[in-house]
Write an enzyme that holds these catalytic residues in place. Structure first.
Site, PDB file in Angstrom:
ATOM      1  N   HIS A 266       0.879  -1.190   0.000  1.00 15.17           N
ATOM      2  CA  HIS A 266       0.000   0.000   0.000  1.00 15.17           C
ATOM      3  C   HIS A 266       0.908   1.230   0.000  1.00 15.17           C
ATOM      4  O   HIS A 266       1.735   1.383  -0.892  1.00 15.17           O
ATOM      5  CB  HIS A 266      -0.908  -0.112   1.231  1.00 15.17           C
ATOM      6  CG  HIS A 266      -2.074   0.827   1.294  1.00 15.17           C
ATOM      7  ND1 HIS A 266      -2.432   1.672   0.283  1.00 15.17           N
ATOM      8  CD2 HIS A 266      -2.984   1.063   2.293  1.00 15.17           C
ATOM      9  CE1 HIS A 266      -3.506   2.376   0.642  1.00 15.17           C
ATOM     10  NE2 HIS A 266      -3.846   2.022   1.866  1.00 15.17           N
ATOM     11  N   HIS A 307      -1.780  -2.387  -9.621  1.00 17.75           N
ATOM     12  CA  HIS A 307      -2.759  -1.816  -8.698  1.00 17.75           C
ATOM     13  C   HIS A 307      -3.963  -2.732  -8.658  1.00 17.75           C
ATOM     14  O   HIS A 307      -4.332  -3.315  -9.674  1.00 17.75           O
ATOM     15  CB  HIS A 307      -3.193  -0.414  -9.160  1.00 17.75           C
ATOM     16  CG  HIS A 307      -3.803   0.376  -8.054  1.00 17.75           C
ATOM     17  ND1 HIS A 307      -5.134   0.295  -7.734  1.00 17.75           N
ATOM     18  CD2 HIS A 307      -3.240   1.225  -7.174  1.00 17.75           C
ATOM     19  CE1 HIS A 307      -5.369   1.078  -6.696  1.00 17.75           C
ATOM     20  NE2 HIS A 307      -4.246   1.654  -6.333  1.00 17.75           N
ATOM     21  N   ASP A 365       2.942   5.762  -6.724  1.00 18.05           N
ATOM     22  CA  ASP A 365       4.177   5.702  -5.947  1.00 18.05           C
ATOM     23  C   ASP A 365       5.423   5.671  -6.809  1.00 18.05           C
ATOM     24  O   ASP A 365       6.523   5.906  -6.327  1.00 18.05           O
ATOM     25  CB  ASP A 365       4.166   4.458  -5.048  1.00 18.05           C
ATOM     26  CG  ASP A 365       3.132   4.595  -3.971  1.00 18.05           C
ATOM     27  OD1 ASP A 365       3.001   5.705  -3.446  1.00 18.05           O
ATOM     28  OD2 ASP A 365       2.456   3.609  -3.666  1.00 18.05           O
TER      29      ASP A 365
HETATM   30  N1  CMC Z   1       5.642  -6.668 -10.237  1.00 18.40           N
HETATM   31  C1  CMC Z   1       5.603  -7.878 -10.835  1.00 18.40           C
HETATM   32  N2  CMC Z   1       4.497  -8.645 -10.931  1.00 18.40           N
HETATM   33  C2  CMC Z   1       3.376  -8.157 -10.378  1.00 18.40           C
HETATM   34  C3  CMC Z   1       3.335  -6.902  -9.739  1.00 18.40           C
HETATM   35  C4  CMC Z   1       4.524  -6.151  -9.691  1.00 18.40           C
HETATM   36  N3  CMC Z   1       4.533  -4.944  -9.091  1.00 18.40           N
HETATM   37  N4  CMC Z   1       2.082  -6.670  -9.283  1.00 18.40           N
HETATM   38  C5  CMC Z   1       1.361  -7.752  -9.616  1.00 18.40           C
HETATM   39  N5  CMC Z   1       2.138  -8.641 -10.280  1.00 18.40           N
HETATM   40  C6  CMC Z   1       1.724  -9.926 -10.866  1.00 18.40           C
HETATM   41  C7  CMC Z   1       1.480 -10.967  -9.790  1.00 18.40           C
HETATM   42  O1  CMC Z   1       2.655 -11.694  -9.509  1.00 18.40           O
HETATM   43  C8  CMC Z   1       0.396 -11.796 -10.439  1.00 18.40           C
HETATM   44  O2  CMC Z   1       1.034 -12.607 -11.421  1.00 18.40           O
HETATM   45  P1  CMC Z   1       0.461 -14.102 -11.711  1.00 18.40           P
HETATM   46  O3  CMC Z   1      -0.929 -13.891 -12.248  1.00 18.40           O
HETATM   47  O4  CMC Z   1       1.422 -14.675 -12.691  1.00 18.40           O
HETATM   48  O5  CMC Z   1       0.467 -14.820 -10.390  1.00 18.40           O
HETATM   49  C9  CMC Z   1      -0.455 -10.766 -11.195  1.00 18.40           C
HETATM   50  O6  CMC Z   1       0.453  -9.682 -11.487  1.00 18.40           O
HETATM   51  C10 CMC Z   1      -1.638 -10.244 -10.397  1.00 18.40           C
HETATM   52  O7  CMC Z   1      -1.148  -9.685  -9.193  1.00 18.40           O
HETATM   53  P2  CMC Z   1      -1.896  -9.702  -7.804  1.00 18.40           P
HETATM   54  O8  CMC Z   1      -0.866  -9.696  -6.710  1.00 18.40           O
HETATM   55  O9  CMC Z   1      -2.922 -10.782  -7.787  1.00 18.40           O
HETATM   56  O10 CMC Z   1      -2.646  -8.303  -7.850  1.00 18.40           O
HETATM   57  P3  CMC Z   1      -3.307  -7.567  -6.620  1.00 18.40           P
HETATM   58  O11 CMC Z   1      -4.411  -6.770  -7.169  1.00 18.40           O
HETATM   59  O12 CMC Z   1      -3.647  -8.527  -5.530  1.00 18.40           O
HETATM   60  O13 CMC Z   1      -2.118  -6.643  -6.077  1.00 18.40           O
HETATM   61  C11 CMC Z   1      -0.688  -4.802  -5.712  1.00 18.40           C
HETATM   62  C12 CMC Z   1      -2.010  -5.284  -6.326  1.00 18.40           C
HETATM   63  C13 CMC Z   1      -0.652  -3.275  -5.758  1.00 18.40           C
HETATM   64  C14 CMC Z   1      -0.601  -5.230  -4.248  1.00 18.40           C
HETATM   65  C15 CMC Z   1       0.493  -5.416  -6.527  1.00 18.40           C
HETATM   66  O14 CMC Z   1       0.396  -5.018  -7.876  1.00 18.40           O
HETATM   67  C16 CMC Z   1       1.843  -4.987  -5.959  1.00 18.40           C
HETATM   68  O15 CMC Z   1       2.307  -5.601  -5.003  1.00 18.40           O
HETATM   69  N6  CMC Z   1       2.503  -3.945  -6.562  1.00 18.40           N
HETATM   70  C17 CMC Z   1       3.769  -3.460  -6.054  1.00 18.40           C
HETATM   71  C18 CMC Z   1       3.532  -2.628  -4.809  1.00 18.40           C
HETATM   72  C19 CMC Z   1       2.966  -1.264  -5.132  1.00 18.40           C
HETATM   73  O16 CMC Z   1       3.467  -0.553  -5.997  1.00 18.40           O
HETATM   74  N7  CMC Z   1       1.944  -0.870  -4.350  1.00 18.40           N
HETATM   75  C20 CMC Z   1       1.368   0.471  -4.453  1.00 18.40           C
HETATM   76  C21 CMC Z   1      -0.044   0.470  -4.925  1.00 18.40           C
HETATM   77  S1  CMC Z   1      -0.547   2.139  -5.370  1.00 18.40           S
HETATM   78  C22 CMC Z   1      -0.574   3.010  -3.898  1.00 18.40           C
HETATM   79  C23 CMC Z   1      -1.783   2.685  -3.093  1.00 18.40           C
HETATM   80  O17 CMC Z   1      -2.888   3.059  -3.532  1.00 18.40           O
HETATM   81  O18 CMC Z   1      -1.628   2.066  -2.031  1.00 18.40           O
END
Ligand code: CMC
Length: 426
Positions: A266, A307, A365
Site C-alpha cells: 500500500h 494496482h 508511488d
Molecule cells: N511486479 C511484478 N508482478 C506483479 C506486480 C509487480 N509490481 N504486481 C502484480 N504482479 C503480478 C502478480 O505476480 C500476479 O502474477 P500471476 O498472475 O502470474 O500470479 C499478477 O500480477 C496479479 O497480481 P496480484 O498480486 O494478484 O494483484 P493484486 O491486485 O492482488 O495486487 C498490488 C495489487 C498493488 C498489491 C500489486 O500489484 C503490488 O504488489 N505492486 C507493487 C507494490 C505497489 O506498488 N503498491 C502500491 C499500490 S498504489 C498506492 C496505493 O494506492 O496504495
C-alpha cells in the site's frame, strides 16, 4: 426499491433466493447479499475483490479507464486548477467552497496546527532511529488522549472539529518525526504560510536563520498531497471505517489507517520504489532485474507497478510524471541517475508481455518518490507524506460513515479448522 434482481440457487436450499441489485450513479451494479445469512450461507471473498463494503459519495475510480474523481471532479483538473486545502474542503463537504468558505476553512485549519506541548514528551521517548511511520502511529493515536472526554462523535460539529484538527496536526507531527530523527529542534507552525509552505518550513527551517520555502517546491508538495487525498475504499480507508464502525475515537481510527498504509503493498511502496531504484543502481542492470521480477521463484516485484483497481495507467502517475519533469528541472536534478533508471524501467515494462498481459502500469508511488527525493525528503518519510495527504480522505470517509446509519463491521469466515472435540484426560 431495487428494480433489478439476481436469482441465486444454492444446493441444499429449496427456494431460489432473490437478491436486489442496486445501481450507483456510475460504475458497476452491486448485488445486495445481506439476506443470505438468514438462509444459512455466507459469501466468500478474501481480499474483497468483488465486495462493495459500503455506499459512498466521496470518490469514484474506474480502474479500466484510469479515471479518478473526487466528488465528481477528475483528478487531472483538480491537480491543475485546485489545491490541497480546497480538495480537503471538497472531500469533507461534497462541494467546492466559495472564496469565503475556502478562506474560512484555511483559517480554521491554520488555527489548529499546533500540537499539545505534552506531545513533545511523547516524541522523546522514541528511539531516534525509529521508523517515522511507527512514530506517527503512536503520535496520532496519542491525540486521542487529548481529544476524547468531550468528543461526541454523533455531533456533526464535533466531527467537523476532529476532521480539521487531524488535517491540521498531522503535518506538524510528520515534521516533528523528521526533526526528532535528525536531532534538530521542533519548529512551531507558522500561520502566515500556505499549508505546504508551512509543512516545508516545519521540515527544513531552523530557529537559527530565516527559511523561505521555494514556491516551486511548495507547489509540488501541494500537488503530492492533493493527488494522495483520497482513493475510495483502499486498505487504509477500509481500516479507518472498520475501526470507526465500533464507535472508536476518530484520532485512534486514523492511527489504525496509518498502520494499514505502512505496508509495502500500500503506501509503503513509495519508499520501496526508491530502495528498488537504488538496488538496480544503473540502467545496464535493468534487464537482469526484470528477469528476477518475472521469475515465479523470486519474490521480488517491480515496486510502483500494478494496482488492485487500476488495470490501466494510474491517472495520478500521469500527473506526477509530468510534475516530476518540471520539479527536477527547476531543482537542477534533471540528470538524476535514479530518474533515468525509472524512465527506462517504465519504457521496458510498458513494452514487455509479462506486464502487458497482467495490466501492470506505473502507479502513483512510482513517481512520487522521485519528486520527494529531489525536494530533500528522506526516503523513510515518504509514507508519512502519503499519510499526511490521505488524512482528508480518511476523515471524510469516517465522517460519512458516522453521519449515516451504519453497522459494526464484522465479516464472517469459511471455517476449516477442527470440529468439536473433547479435551483429553480426566
Ligand atoms: N511486479 C511484478 N508482478 C506483479 C506486480 C509487480 N509490481 N504486481 C502484480 N504482479 C503480478 C502478480 O505476480 C500476479 O502474477 P500471476 O498472475 O502470474 O500470479 C499478477 O500480477 C496479479 O497480481 P496480484 O498480486 O494478484 O494483484 P493484486 O491486485 O492482488 O495486487 C498490488 C495489487 C498493488 C498489491 C500489486 O500489484 C503490488 O504488489 N505492486 C507493487 C507494490 C505497489 O506498488 N503498491 C502500491 C499500490 S498504489 C498506492 C496505493 O494506492 O496504495
Amino acid at each position: 426499491m431495487a428494480e433489478k434482481k439476481a436469482q441465486l440457487s444454492v444446493d441444499g436450499i429449496d427456494e431460489t433466493i432473490e437478491l436486489p441489485i442496486y445501481e450507483g450513479t456510475v460504475g458497476p451494479d452491486v448485488i445486495d447479499v445481506r439476506s443470505l445469512v438468514s438462509k444459512g450461507v455466507f459469501t466468500y471473498d478474501p481480499g474483497f475483490m468483488s465486495t462493495a463494503s459500503c455506499e459512498s459519495k466521496i470518490t469514484y475510480i474506474d480502474g479500466g479507464k484510469g479515471i479518478l474523481l473526487y466528488r465528481g471532479y477528475p483528478i487531472e483538473q483538480l491537480a491543475e486548477k485546485s489545491d490541497f486545502m480546497e480538495c480537503c474542503y471538497l472531500l469533507l463537504n461534497g462541494e467546492l467552497p466559495t472564496a469565503e468558505e475556502k478562506d474560512a476553512f484555511i483559517d480554521d485549519v491554520k488555527h489548529h496546527t499546533m500540537v499539545h506541548e505534552q506531545i513533545r514528551n511523547l516524541f522523546i521517548s522514541f528511539p531516534r532511529h525509529a521508523h517515522p511511520m511507527s512514530v506517527m502511529i503512536g503520535a496520532v493515536g496519542a491525540l486521542s488522549a487529548f481529544y476524547h472526554n468531550d468528543l461526541v462523535i454523533d455531533d456533526a460539529e464535533h466531527r467537523q472539529a476532529a476532521a480539521v484538527r487531524l488535517i491540521a496536526k498531522i503535518p506538524t507531527l510528520a515534521a516533528m518525526c523528521y526533526k526528532y530523527s535528525i536531532g534538530q529542534p521542533f519548529m512551531y507552525p507558522r500561520n502566515d504560510l500556505r499549508f505546504s509552505e508551512n509543512f516545508l518550513y516545519m521540515m527544513f527551517g531552523t530557529p537559527c536563520e530565516e527559511y523561505v520555502p521555494s514556491p516551486v517546491i511548495a507547489d509540488a508538495m501541494d500537488k503530492i498531497f492533493l493527488l494522495h487525498a483520497d482513493h475510495e475504499q483502499n486498505a487504509s480507508t477500509s481500516t479507518v471505517r472498520l475501526a470507526g464502525s465500533t464507535g472508536a475515537n476518530p484520532y485512534a481510527c486514523i492511527s489504525s489507517g496509518i498502520t494499514a498504509l505502512w505496508g509495502p503493498a500500500h503506501g509503503g511502496a513509495n519508499e520501496a520504489v526508491l530502495d528498488m531504484l537504488n538496488e538496480i543502481g544503473d540502467v545496464k542492470n535493468i534487464p537482469d532485474y526484470i528477469k528476477r521480477v518475472k521469475d515465479k521463484n523470486d519474490p521480488v516485484k517491480l515496486m510502483g507497478f500494478g494496482h488492485r483497481v487500476y488495470k490501466n495507467f494510474d491517472p495520478r502517475a500521469h500527473v506526477l510524471r509530468d510534475a516530476a519533469k518540471g520539479v527536477l528541472e527547476e531543482l537542477g536534478h534533471e540528470n538524476d541517475p535514479l530518474l533515468k533508471i525509472a524512465k527506462e524501467l517504465e519504457r521496458i515494462a510498458l513494452e514487455d508481455d509479462y506486464f502487458i498481459e497482467r495490466n501492470l502500469y506505473p502507479n502513483v508511488d512510482f513517481y512520487s518518490g522521485i519528486i520527494l527525493k529531489a525536494i530533500g525528503i528522506p526516503t523513510n518519510l515518504f509514507t508519512v507524506i502519503f499519510a499526511t495527504g490521505r488524512t482528508p480522505g480518511w476523515v471524510a470517509h469516517w465522517h460519512e460513515m458516522i453521519s449515516n446509519p451504519f453497522k459494526i463491521g464484522r465479516p464472517r469466515q469459511l471455517y476449516t479448522g477442527a470440529t468439536f472435540r473433547d479435551y483429553p484426560g480426566k
